[in-house]
Design a protein around this motif. Structure first.
Motif, PDB file in Angstrom:
ATOM      1  N   GLU A 126       0.837  -1.197   0.000  1.00  0.00           N
ATOM      2  CA  GLU A 126       0.000   0.000   0.000  1.00  0.00           C
ATOM      3  C   GLU A 126       0.875   1.252   0.000  1.00  0.00           C
ATOM      4  O   GLU A 126       2.037   1.204   0.402  1.00  0.00           O
ATOM      5  N   PRO A 127       0.321   2.373  -0.439  1.00  0.00           N
ATOM      6  CA  PRO A 127       1.082   3.630  -0.455  1.00  0.00           C
ATOM      7  C   PRO A 127       1.436   4.087   0.953  1.00  0.00           C
ATOM      8  O   PRO A 127       0.863   3.641   1.950  1.00  0.00           O
ATOM      9  N   ALA A 128       2.384   5.005   1.026  1.00  0.00           N
ATOM     10  CA  ALA A 128       2.817   5.545   2.312  1.00  0.00           C
ATOM     11  C   ALA A 128       1.760   6.455   2.905  1.00  0.00           C
ATOM     12  O   ALA A 128       1.015   7.132   2.199  1.00  0.00           O
ATOM     13  N   GLU A 129       1.719   6.473   4.227  1.00  0.00           N
ATOM     14  CA  GLU A 129       0.868   7.384   4.989  1.00  0.00           C
ATOM     15  C   GLU A 129       1.766   8.396   5.684  1.00  0.00           C
ATOM     16  O   GLU A 129       2.749   8.028   6.335  1.00  0.00           O
ATOM     17  N   THR A 130       1.470   9.683   5.552  1.00  0.00           N
ATOM     18  CA  THR A 130       2.280  10.728   6.169  1.00  0.00           C
ATOM     19  C   THR A 130       1.976  10.817   7.658  1.00  0.00           C
ATOM     20  O   THR A 130       0.823  10.964   8.057  1.00  0.00           O
TER      21      THR A 130
END
Length: 423
Positions: free
Chosen positions: A137-141
Motif C-alpha cells: 500500500e502507499p505511504a501514509e504521512t
C-alpha cells in the motif's frame, strides 16, 4: 498379516529427506570475505560485503526474516527512497533488490507492523507484511513540514515503548552566531534557533498528518543527534551529539586546541533535559562543560553551563557520530551485551592533526551505566586516506540482524557490511 502402511507418514518422511538434501546442496552458508571487506576487527570476528555501490546508504534496519532495508540519500542521479535487499541463496550476499519511495532518506525503522521512513522534512510509514520485500500500500504521512533549511537537515528517529516517535531536528548553524561561522561574530542570546531546532521532538507515532507544533520538544540544546536509539535493556532514549566546530574562529583558541575540542557526547536523553548548545560545549581536558566564546567564554569559565546536562561518556572531537545501537543479541560474547556500538563518519576539521574517526566504536555498559571505557571495534573503512573526499567508505548506520550479527551502511561507497562472531 502385515499391517497397512501409513502412506501419508511415508510420503512426509521422503519429502523431508529430499528437502534437507536439496537445501544442503543449494543453500550456501555465509562465508566471510578473505579480507573482511577491508575491515580490521577484534579476534574472532569477521565480515562480508552484503551489497556494494547501492548509492548514499544512510541508516538501515533489518526485518525478522533477514531482509535489509536502507534509507538512500537523494543525489542528482538518484531520487533517494528505500532500498530493500534479500539474500535468496544463504551466502549472505544480497541477490534480490527492490527500490520504492522517494525523497532524500536518512532513517528507516520497523515499528508495530509498519516501516517508517524519515526524509529531510517528512516522516511516512508503510504497512508491512512479514516476508514482503516492498509495501503493498502507499505511504501514509505521519509528520510533515519539519524544518530543513541550512545545516543538519537529516532526520533520525527512534520509538518509545508506548508508540512515542522521537525525532532529531539538528541545528541550522554551528553556534547560533549572528553571522554563522564568521570570526568574532557574537552568539544570539537567547538563541532563537532552539524554538524549532537543536533538539529532540516527540510525536505520536500512530497519528497521521502532524506538523512540528503537534509534537513537543522533548529535550533541547543538542546540536545534532543523528545517532539516536532506545536502549532495550532499560527503555531509555540515548544519543551521541555532534559537537560544534571552529573554536579557532576566536583568538583564545589555536588550531591544535580546535582539533581536540569539543567532545562528541554520549548522553541519556530524558524529558526536559537541556544539554547546553549553543551556550556551552564539553571540554575533554577539563571533563566539564564550559562557556562558548560566542557567549563570552575564555575556555575555562563555566558560568551558566553549570546547570546543563553532562555526558555519560566523551569521545574525541569532530569524529562525527552517525549511528547508535545497543547490542541485544546472543551471537557476540557476553561483554558486548547491553553495550553501545557507535558509527563515526569521520572528521573534516582536525587540522593540523590527522583526520580521525571513520570507524565503529564499542562502549561497554554495566547495568544502566557505561563503564567509562571504549575501544575501536571496526576500522579500515576509509582505506589509505582518512578525509571526507578521499575516504573509500564512511560508516553511517548500524543495525542488528535476527541472528545477532551487525550490519553497517556506508554512504560514501554505497557498501553494506555484515559482521559475525566466529571464534
Amino acid at each position: 498379516m502385515a499391517k497397512p502402511r501409513n502412506n501419508a507418514l511415508a510420503w512426509g518422511v521422503w519429502i523431508l529427506f529430499f528437502w534437507f538434501s536439496f537445501s544442503s546442496i543449494t543453500l550456501a552458508q555465509p562465508v566471510c570475505d578473505p579480507d573482511n571487506g577491508g575491515l580490521t576487527l577484534p579476534q574472532g570476528f569477521c565480515a562480508l560485503v552484503v551489497a556494494d555501490k547501492v548509492g548514499k546508504a544512510r541508516h538501515l534496519t533489518i526485518a525478522a526474516n533477514g531482509d535489509v532495508l536502507v534509507a538512500i540519500n537523494a543525489t542528482q542521479s538518484s531520487p533517494g527512497g528505500i532500498l530493500a535487499l534479500r539474500d535468496t541463496t544463504g551466502d549472505g550476499v544480497a541477490d534480490l533488490k527492490k527500490r520504492f519511495g522517494n525523497g532524500s532518506g536518512d532513517d528507516v525503522e520497523f515499528h508495530d507492523g509498519y516501516l517508517y521512513f524519515a526524509t529531510l522534512d517528512t516522516i511516512v510509514r508503510y504497512p508491512w507484511r512479514s516476508g514482503d520485500l516492498e509495501p503493498a500500500e502507499p505511504a501514509e504521512t505521519i509528520v510533515e513540514k519539519l524544518p530543513a533549511a541550512a545545516s543538519h537537515q537529516a532526520k533520525s528517529i527512534a520509538f518509545g515503548a508506548k508508540g512515542d516517535l522521537y525525532v532529531n531536528i539538528g541545528s541550522p548553524s554551528n553556534a547560533c552566531q549572528q553571522q554563522d561561522r564568521v570570526a568574532g561574530s557574537p552568539g544570539k542570546d537567547p538563541c532563537d534557533e532552539l524554538a524549532t531546532r537543536a533538539g529532540i521532538w516527540r510525536f505520536d507515532g500512530r497519528q497521521p498528518n502532524q506538523q512540528q507544533q503537534d509534537g513537543n520538544r522533548f529535550a533541547t540544546g543538542l546540536r545534532n543527534t543523528l545517532a539516536l536509539a532506545l536502549r532495550p535493556q532499560d527503555g531509555q532514549l540515548y544519543g551521541v551529539i555532534h559537537g560544534r566546530d571552529q573554536l579557532n574562529l576566536w583568538p583564545q583558541f589555536n588550531d591544535s586546541q580546535n582539533a581536540e575540542k569539543p567532545s562528541e557526547e554520549l548522553v541519556r536523553i530524558q524529558e526536559n533535559n537541556d544539554f547546553g548548545w549553543p551556550y556551552c560545549y564539553h571540554d575533554p581536558a577539563l571533563n566539564q562543560k564550559v562557556l562558548a566564546p560566542e557567549y563570552g567564554g575564555d575556555g575555562k569559565t563555566v558560568g551558566r553551563c553549570q546547570k546543563k546536562q553532562d555526558p555519560l561518556l566523551a569521545f574525541p572531537a569532530h569524529w562525527a557520530p552517525e549511528g547508535l545501537l545497543f547490542y541485544a543479541g546472543k551471537q557476540f560474547p557476553e561483554q558486548y551485551r547491553g553495550g553501545a556500538f557507535i558509527t563515526f563518519h569521520g572528521s573534516w576539521n582536525r587540522a593540523p592533526l590527522p583526520q580521525e574517526g571513520y570507524n565503529v566504536v564499542f562502549a561497554p555498559f554495566t547495568g544502566k551505566e557505561p563503564t567509562g571505557e571504549w575501544e575501536v571495534f571496526a576500522d579500515g573503512f576509509a582505506g589509505q586516506r582518512k578525509s571526507p573526499r578521499a575516504a573509500e567508505h564512511r560508516p553511517m548506520g548500524i543495525a542488528e540482524g535476527p541472528d545477532g550479527s551487525l550490519y553497517i551502511s556506508d554512504d560514501q561507497g554505497g557498501r553494506i557490511y555484515r559482521i559475525f562472531y566466529r571464534p
